[in-house]
Write an enzyme that holds these catalytic residues in place. Structure first.
Site, PDB file in Angstrom:
ATOM      1  N   SER A 205      57.863  -5.692  63.750  1.00 45.54           N
ATOM      2  CA  SER A 205      58.498  -6.951  64.100  1.00 45.54           C
ATOM      3  C   SER A 205      59.841  -7.076  63.376  1.00 45.54           C
ATOM      4  O   SER A 205      60.709  -6.255  63.577  1.00 45.54           O
ATOM      5  CB  SER A 205      57.537  -8.098  63.778  1.00 45.54           C
ATOM      6  OG  SER A 205      57.801  -9.170  64.616  1.00 45.54           O
ATOM      7  N   ASP A 300      54.593 -10.832  74.972  1.00 44.26           N
ATOM      8  CA  ASP A 300      55.470 -10.967  73.816  1.00 44.26           C
ATOM      9  C   ASP A 300      56.896 -11.166  74.304  1.00 44.26           C
ATOM     10  O   ASP A 300      57.391 -10.368  75.101  1.00 44.26           O
ATOM     11  CB  ASP A 300      55.365  -9.707  72.954  1.00 44.26           C
ATOM     12  CG  ASP A 300      56.132  -9.791  71.654  1.00 44.26           C
ATOM     13  OD1 ASP A 300      56.850 -10.780  71.436  1.00 44.26           O
ATOM     14  OD2 ASP A 300      56.017  -8.851  70.847  1.00 44.26           O
ATOM     15  N   HIS A 330      52.107 -10.144  70.643  1.00 46.77           N
ATOM     16  CA  HIS A 330      52.820  -9.868  69.399  1.00 46.77           C
ATOM     17  C   HIS A 330      51.818  -9.902  68.244  1.00 46.77           C
ATOM     18  O   HIS A 330      50.911 -10.727  68.224  1.00 46.77           O
ATOM     19  CB  HIS A 330      53.889 -10.947  69.204  1.00 46.77           C
ATOM     20  CG  HIS A 330      54.910 -10.608  68.176  1.00 46.77           C
ATOM     21  ND1 HIS A 330      55.935  -9.734  68.407  1.00 46.77           N
ATOM     22  CD2 HIS A 330      55.064 -11.042  66.896  1.00 46.77           C
ATOM     23  CE1 HIS A 330      56.684  -9.639  67.331  1.00 46.77           C
ATOM     24  NE2 HIS A 330      56.175 -10.415  66.386  1.00 46.77           N
TER      25      HIS A 330
END
Length: 377
Positions: A205, A300, A330
């Site tokens: 991320s 996501d 996510h």
């Protein structure tokens, strides 16, 4: 782009694990939304989102950073769901782990070194890993499962680094810390039993963005290049009008209000969104990077960022492997205790890193003038 709007090129879609506030489901602090607003989660992912909703986290935009860091996390939900399934052995057995402090400048950085189980005493490959959390929340513990999986499946040491976070330390502090952590790894690999010729960088991320930027920093300062980069649903750009952002703007566990909150707490102002370190897709030079492995989740807002990054890397003649996993959200990568897709993604990344480590040692880079430190890096 230079104009900012609430639904346009406003802010970055940031990684989120320690905090899944405004999470799925109903209860105190939520708005009555379903566990999976997209309606596309597979049964395992939906059950996890429901467990997360039952922990009743409050919307992140209503909290201070300190409060947000105390919220129930996606990782907490994974642990709770594993208990529900009586899964007490998720297959993350490694040799050992050791908390340490890196002697980095201008400030020492906390890190955790994971060692795989091996039957020899030869130097091992090393992965420098950066956790997610929007550069504001989360820590090494939050992303422990991802680091352990990479250690086991890549048969490598994993150095998971905790960088300084906003709002206490704003952009580009986390990026600077990632760069000096890679420098530390290159210079100190032998002291921890690692092979300095077999180092990779990985991140999840917001940490995926850090991983790519650390590889760019190594290229620009003529440091030894990493063998590979593994970026799991990385932050790639500042455009909130991508197809996946439009389709999954209300997805759990990441939504637009959270993104605005992350940006508010990390950046110094709109000018930071013009920086190539934040806008990799729009402004960064990606030529000359090592092979990159990209992982994305279907549900996501960052899914399109992965596709756009893969296209830009290929256009720059960088070898790329890109996988999008359907039916998951996510933060799914570290949920191998309860998600089949997480195990599949971990095995894919582990195999790619092993392949990179097993490849012949690249020829030494030509030496030129002394590297010049980039401003803010």
């Amino acid at each position: 782009m230079t104009t900012l709007s609430r639904r346009g090129t406003l802010m970055l879609p940031f990684g989120l694990a320690a905090l899944t506030s405004a999470c799925a489901g109903t209860g105190p602090g939520t708005t009555g939304m379903p566990a999976d607003p997209s309606g596309r989660a597979d049964p395992e992912q939906l059950a996890l989102l429901r467990t997360l909703a039952g922990m009743n986290p409050r919307p992140i935009e209503s909290l201070s950073a300190a409060e947000a860091r105390r919220q129930p996390s996606y990782a907490d939900a994974v642990k709770a769901r594993a208990v529900e399934l009586a899964n007490t052995n998720p297959g993350r057995v490694i040799g050992s782990q050791e908390d340490m402090t890196l002697t980095t400048s201008p400030t020492p950085l906390l890190a955790r070194l994971y060692r795989p189980i091996v039957t020899h005493n030869r130097p091992l490959p090393l992965i420098v890993y950066f956790h997610g959390g929007g550069w504001v929340i989360a820590n090494i513990d939050t992303y422990d499962s991802s680091a352990r999986a990479l250690c086991r499946l890549s048969e490598a040491l994993v150095l998971s680094v905790h960088y300084r976070q906003g709002p206490e330390f704003r952009f580009p502090t986390a990026h600077d810390d990632a760069n000096v952590a890679y420098v530390w790894a290159v210079r100190n690999a032998a002291t921890i039993g690692a092979d300095p010729n077999r180092i990779a960088i990985a991140g999840e991320s917001a940490g995926g963005n850090l991983a790519l930027n650390a590889a760019i920093y190594a290229r620009d300062t003529r440091l030894p290049a990493p063998r590979a980069v593994a970026a799991i649903y990385p932050v790639g750009g500042v455009n909130l009008n991508t197809p996946s952002y439009e389709q999954f703007a209300a997805a759990k566990p990441l939504n637009r209000a959270m993104i605005e909150w992350f940006v508010r707490n990390y950046t110094r102002g709109p000018q930071d969104l013009q920086d190539p370190r934040l806008d990799l897709i729009g402004k960064a030079n990606l030529a000359g990077l090592p092979p990159v492995t990209l992982v994305n989740a279907e549900i996501d807002p960052l899914q399109s960022d992965g596709t756009l990054l893969a296209d830009k890397l290929r256009a720059a003649n960088v070898p790329v492997k890109h996988m999008v996993y359907p039916g998951v959200t996510h933060e799914f990568f570290g949920a191998d205790a309860v998600l089949t897709k997480a195990r599949q993604a971990q095995e894919f990344v582990g195999a790619e890193l092993r392949s990179a480590f097993d490849a012949p040692v690249p020829a030494p880079q030509p030496q030129g003038r002394r590297p010049v430190r980039r401003q803010g890096a």
